[in-house]
Scaffold this motif. Structure first.
Motif, short mmCIF file in Angstrom:
data_model
loop_
_atom_site.label_atom_id
_atom_site.label_comp_id
_atom_site.label_asym_id
_atom_site.label_seq_id
_atom_site.Cartn_x
_atom_site.Cartn_y
_atom_site.Cartn_z
N VAL A 79 0.98 -1.31 -0.10
CA VAL A 79 -0.03 -0.05 -0.07
C VAL A 79 1.00 1.21 0.01
N LEU A 80 1.93 1.30 0.77
CA LEU A 80 2.89 2.50 0.87
C LEU A 80 3.79 2.61 -0.22
N VAL A 81 4.14 1.67 -0.93
CA VAL A 81 4.97 1.71 -1.91
C VAL A 81 4.31 2.08 -3.26
N GLY A 82 3.33 1.16 -3.47
CA GLY A 82 2.34 1.53 -4.66
C GLY A 82 2.52 1.05 -5.93
N GLU A 83 4.00 0.59 -6.03
CA GLU A 83 4.22 0.30 -7.39
C GLU A 83 4.61 -1.28 -7.19
N PRO A 84 3.97 -2.20 -7.95
CA PRO A 84 4.20 -3.73 -7.95
C PRO A 84 5.61 -4.34 -7.73
N PHE A 85 6.35 -3.92 -8.71
CA PHE A 85 8.13 -4.55 -8.60
C PHE A 85 8.63 -3.95 -7.41
N GLU A 86 8.55 -2.77 -7.12
CA GLU A 86 9.28 -2.02 -5.99
C GLU A 86 8.88 -2.68 -4.72
N ALA A 87 7.62 -2.71 -4.46
CA ALA A 87 6.82 -3.14 -3.40
C ALA A 87 7.26 -4.63 -3.30
N ALA A 88 7.32 -5.38 -4.20
CA ALA A 88 7.75 -6.86 -4.10
C ALA A 88 9.38 -6.95 -3.61
N GLN A 89 9.96 -6.22 -4.44
CA GLN A 89 11.52 -6.07 -4.03
C GLN A 89 11.76 -5.60 -2.73
N THR A 90 11.23 -4.61 -2.19
CA THR A 90 11.37 -4.12 -0.72
C THR A 90 10.96 -5.46 0.23
N VAL A 91 9.80 -6.02 0.15
CA VAL A 91 9.70 -7.33 1.12
C VAL A 91 10.29 -8.34 0.98
N ALA A 92 10.84 -8.77 -0.45
CA ALA A 92 11.84 -9.73 -0.59
C ALA A 92 13.28 -9.53 0.17
N TYR A 93 13.57 -7.95 -0.08
CA TYR A 93 14.99 -7.66 0.56
C TYR A 93 14.71 -7.80 2.11
N HIS A 94 13.61 -7.27 2.67
CA HIS A 94 13.27 -7.25 4.23
C HIS A 94 13.36 -8.95 4.58
N ALA A 95 13.05 -9.85 3.63
CA ALA A 95 13.16 -11.34 4.27
C ALA A 95 14.75 -11.90 4.35
N VAL A 96 15.47 -11.15 3.95
CA VAL A 96 16.78 -11.71 4.42
C VAL A 96 17.72 -10.74 5.13
N THR A 97 17.42 -9.52 5.00
CA THR A 97 18.05 -8.49 5.72
C THR A 97 18.08 -8.60 7.31
N GLY A 98 16.64 -8.84 7.67
CA GLY A 98 16.53 -9.30 9.10
C GLY A 98 17.31 -10.33 9.51
N PRO A 99 17.14 -11.63 9.07
CA PRO A 99 18.36 -12.44 9.37
C PRO A 99 19.68 -12.45 9.49
N ALA A 100 20.09 -11.58 8.31
CA ALA A 100 21.44 -11.26 8.13
C ALA A 100 22.13 -10.40 9.28
N THR A 101 21.18 -9.31 9.54
CA THR A 101 21.63 -8.51 10.78
C THR A 101 21.63 -9.40 11.93
N ALA A 102 20.51 -10.31 12.28
CA ALA A 102 20.69 -10.94 13.39
C ALA A 102 21.71 -11.66 13.54
N ALA A 103 22.41 -12.45 12.56
CA ALA A 103 23.61 -13.36 12.50
C ALA A 103 24.82 -12.60 13.02
N ILE A 104 24.57 -11.47 12.61
CA ILE A 104 25.94 -10.63 13.10
C ILE A 104 25.94 -10.46 14.50
N ARG A 105 24.81 -10.16 15.17
CA ARG A 105 24.56 -9.82 16.59
C ARG A 105 24.56 -11.28 17.26
N LEU A 106 24.03 -12.40 16.84
CA LEU A 106 23.89 -13.71 17.50
C LEU A 106 25.38 -14.51 17.36
N LEU A 107 26.11 -14.54 16.25
CA LEU A 107 27.21 -15.35 15.98
C LEU A 107 28.57 -14.17 15.95
N GLY A 108 28.29 -13.04 15.84
CA GLY A 108 29.54 -12.50 15.69
C GLY A 108 30.30 -12.51 14.36
#
Length: 216
Positions: A124-153
């Motif tokens: 709803v906020l992004v409004g453009e199908p490709f960019e909205a999908a790209q943002t969510v797909a990116y979020h799907a991996v950046t959260g775990p990646a950032t967590a790995a730095i904190r959890l595993l050093g």
């Protein structure tokens, strides 16, 4: 990318995504992820399942049909813990969005579902199908990646290199998702992730028994 997509993708955006590991914390606790190589495998798996599912719904949300999309995404997310994590993140984004991007579309979404799923409010906020999908797909991996730095050093440079290597897959998933922008909600794809569902439920149970760094 438009400014909304860039801001939502930014880790400094006050949407609350930094407290979610996307199942990574439980995977680390079980020694399923313990180094850069196992993290890369986890990220690819998450991208091709939860990331792809979220991307499809973010794209479709650019066209409205919020109540139908909300019900269909619930049906495609069998884990109660995963459903709750999605809605908690969606609600966090909604709090910031009311100030940053007030609109008739946002008001209608929050009228239909005051606790929207994360992919739907991003669409709803992004409004453009490709960019909205790209943002969510990116979020799907950046959260775990950032967590790995904190959890595993892990080395932040190595982790970010692993993320950069996923760019072609993220773009491919976003392009496919954008092709479903006008697909009826009941006919949207449903890539499953039973492993992530089990990790989410285990984390939710353990989180109630002991202090964990991440909510999910």
């Amino acid at each position: 990318m438009n400014l909304a997509a860039l801001m939502i993708a930014d880790s400094r955006f006050p949407g609350g995504g930094h407290v979610h590991s996307g199942g990574l914390e439980e995977a680390v606790a079980r020694r399923l992820v313990h180094d850069e190589a196992s993290l890369r495998s986890f990220l690819v798996g998450r991208l091709r399942t939860a990331g792809e599912l979220g991307a499809v719904f973010a794209s479709a949300a650019c066209r409205g049909r919020y109540a139908e999309l909300d019900a269909e995404l619930d049906a495609r997310t069998p884990s109660p813990a995963q459903r709750n994590a999605s809605r908690v993140q969606g609600r966090g984004i909604a709090r910031a969005a009311r100030r940053a991007w007030p609109s008739a579309a946002l008001a209608e979404l929050l009228r239909v579902t005051p606790r929207p799923h994360h992919p739907i409010i991003v669409g709803v906020l992004v409004g453009e199908p490709f960019e909205a999908a790209q943002t969510v797909a990116y979020h799907a991996v950046t959260g775990p990646a950032t967590a790995a730095i904190r959890l595993l050093g892990l080395d932040p440079f190595g982790v970010n290199a692993a993320l950069a290597a996923l760019a072609p897959q993220i773009d491919a998933i976003a392009a496919t998702a954008a092709g479903h922008a006008d697909t009826p909600p009941e006919d949207l794809p449903a890539p499953s992730a039973p492993g992530l569902d089990l990790l989410a439920e285990a984390h939710d149970r353990h989180h109630s028994e002991e202090v964990r760094l991440f909510v999910s």
